[in-house]
Write an enzyme that holds these catalytic residues in place. Structure first.
Site, PDB file in Angstrom:
ATOM      1  N   ASP A 149      47.147  34.336  45.180  1.00 11.61           N
ATOM      2  CA  ASP A 149      47.553  34.914  43.948  1.00 11.61           C
ATOM      3  C   ASP A 149      49.154  35.300  44.076  1.00 11.61           C
ATOM      4  O   ASP A 149      50.051  34.781  44.622  1.00 11.61           O
ATOM      5  CB  ASP A 149      46.596  35.872  43.466  1.00 11.61           C
ATOM      6  CG  ASP A 149      46.588  35.780  41.693  1.00 11.61           C
ATOM      7  OD1 ASP A 149      47.604  36.216  40.957  1.00 11.61           O
ATOM      8  OD2 ASP A 149      45.484  35.424  41.408  1.00 11.61           O
ATOM      9  N   HIS A 193      48.985  40.635  38.779  1.00 14.49           N
ATOM     10  CA  HIS A 193      47.969  39.711  38.454  1.00 14.49           C
ATOM     11  C   HIS A 193      46.820  39.387  39.709  1.00 14.49           C
ATOM     12  O   HIS A 193      45.615  39.815  39.466  1.00 14.49           O
ATOM     13  CB  HIS A 193      48.331  38.411  38.213  1.00 14.49           C
ATOM     14  CG  HIS A 193      47.152  37.370  37.815  1.00 14.49           C
ATOM     15  ND1 HIS A 193      46.555  36.644  38.820  1.00 14.49           N
ATOM     16  CD2 HIS A 193      46.933  37.102  36.619  1.00 14.49           C
ATOM     17  CE1 HIS A 193      45.649  35.669  37.971  1.00 14.49           C
ATOM     18  NE2 HIS A 193      45.676  36.155  36.916  1.00 14.49           N
ATOM     19  N   SER A 201      41.091  33.828  34.678  1.00 13.76           N
ATOM     20  CA  SER A 201      41.444  34.498  36.019  1.00 13.76           C
ATOM     21  C   SER A 201      40.478  35.725  36.334  1.00 13.76           C
ATOM     22  O   SER A 201      40.189  35.782  37.491  1.00 13.76           O
ATOM     23  CB  SER A 201      42.892  35.058  35.810  1.00 13.76           C
ATOM     24  OG  SER A 201      43.669  33.997  35.838  1.00 13.76           O
TER      25      SER A 201
END
Length: 405
Positions: free
Chosen positions: A119, A154, A345
């Protein structure tokens, strides 16, 4: 010349300017022994080779149209694919799926299981390093740093949905597998974007280090719009290689809505693809519905995806201080340590946590068995939804491994 299935490459080949290059992934036949791109073609001065991914027989780089034409003619070249841009796509949620009950009543916490989160990086959040540091590895394919960080936020949020232990909130905002280990693999930049080739490199690195770090799961809360069949997609092929190596690959379906195409790599029929449900901030399942943003249509190859769905709406998880998401969404901050976000996600992170509980309960489970058990145990809505009954039945289901497999 090989038949072209990708419109981007077809269009680029009309360009004869050697000073204009296209980033591509060159996939070779398994029998090819080339160690350098110059063994396949005449490399122009303007060309920019970048990586040789020996494990999967691939070269990457930026090449002019003339070089790509040569490569298309070469018998050792299987196909050429654009090196496209990939994008980053818990209190109530963990209770809804039964994780709290599994943690407290069944002793399933993900202990001993490592998840590779490929990620934007990983911030050493209190919920991941106290009382012991569970970030057991870090690799940066973007900036080459060696100390864990996350300039976008994220990846840290996803990691918290998987394995945050709630240390900074008296266990209120805890992830599904609060004792699982995390490996941070940074392949996306501070904007949440990155190249296909870096994601593949992150997957290959995770495969190579799976025994050393105990990696049983790869979490891919990212994706891109597919331009060809999964059989020719380098990212899908990398995921299949990880799957065959014994790693459960958990990928996001995408956030394109009901009319959107399932993202790559989630459109690969082999790996586990996760859609998002909206639990409407309640523990009961009766009011749960598919999230309006989750991709649910058949893939470009005609397969039905996602395989399962879990809560992905308004997920409160770990905040990476001074990251892009923290600065862009001050209204979504929950105190100094947490952030609330929505998307497939987040759902993918929760699903990876569920897989960690399954593998702790029954270490011999293979990726195929994990996927089958998850789909069999889901409460099928549209798309299928993993509910409370799934996680609370994990212990009894997995202890009978020998008779079930």
């Amino acid at each position: 010349m090989k038949s072209l299935t990708d419109p981007i490459i077809s269009s680029f080949l009309k360009n004869n300017d050697h000073n204009v290059q296209l980033p591509v992934v060159i996939v070779l036949h398994d029998s090819c022994g080339a160690d350098h791109i110059s063994q396949l073609c005449t490399v122009q001065d303007s060309d920019q080779p970048t990586h040789h991914l020996r494990e999967v027989k691939q070269f990457t780089g930026r090449f002019c149209a003339g070089t790509i034409r040569q490569l298309l003619e070469h018998p050792d070249v299987k196909h050429i694919h654009p090196d496209y841009q990939v994008r980053a796509n818990l209190n109530v949620a963990t209770t809804t799926i039964g994780a709290k009950q599994a943690n407290q009543n069944l002793g399933l916490t993900g202990k001993g299981i490592t998840v590779s989160v490929i990620d934007t990086g990983i911030y050493p959040h209190y919920d991941l390093i106290y009382p012991t540091n569970r970030i057991v590895g870090f690799r940066d394919f973007v900036n080459g740093q060696t100390v864990p960080y996350d300039d976008n936020g994220h990846g840290t949020h996803v990691a918290g949905a998987i394995a945050g232990n709630g240390a900074a909130s008296s266990q209120y905002y805890s992830g599904v597998a609060p004792e699982a280990n995390i490996v941070g693999v940074k392949v996306l930049d501070n904007q949440g974007n990155g190249l296909l080739s870096n994601v593949i490199a992150g997957i290959n690195w995770s495969i190579e280090n799976r025994l050393r770090l105990g990696i049983r799961i790869i979490n891919l809360s990212l994706g891109a719009t597919p331009t060809t069949s999964y059989t020719q997609d380098p990212l899908a092929l990398a995921c299949e290689r990880a799957w065959r190596a014994g790693i459960v690959v958990v990928a996001a379906a995408g956030n394109s809505g009901p009319s959107g195409t399932i993202d790559t790599p989630g459109y690969d029929p082999i790996i586990l693809t996760v859609g998002a449900a909206n639990d409407r901030n309640t523990i009961g399942l009766q009011d749960d519905v598919p999230a309006d943003y989750t991709s649910t249509k058949p893939t470009v190859d005609g397969f039905i995806k996602p395989d399962i769905a879990v809560p992905g709406t308004d997920i409160t998880s770990l905040l990476s201080p001074n990251s892009l998401l923290a600065n862009q969404h001050p209204e979504s901050r929950v105190g100094p340590h947490y952030l609330t976000l929505s998307g497939t996600s987040m759902a993918t992170g929760i699903a990876s946590g569920i897989v960690a509980l399954m593998l702790q309960a029954s270490p011999p489970y293979t990726p195929d068995i994990v996927k089958v058990r998850l789909m069999e145990s889901s409460k099928f809505l549209t798309p299928p939804f993993v509910g409370y009954s799934l996680v609370t039945s994990l212990f009894n289901m997995t202890r009978n491994y020998n008779s079930l497999s």
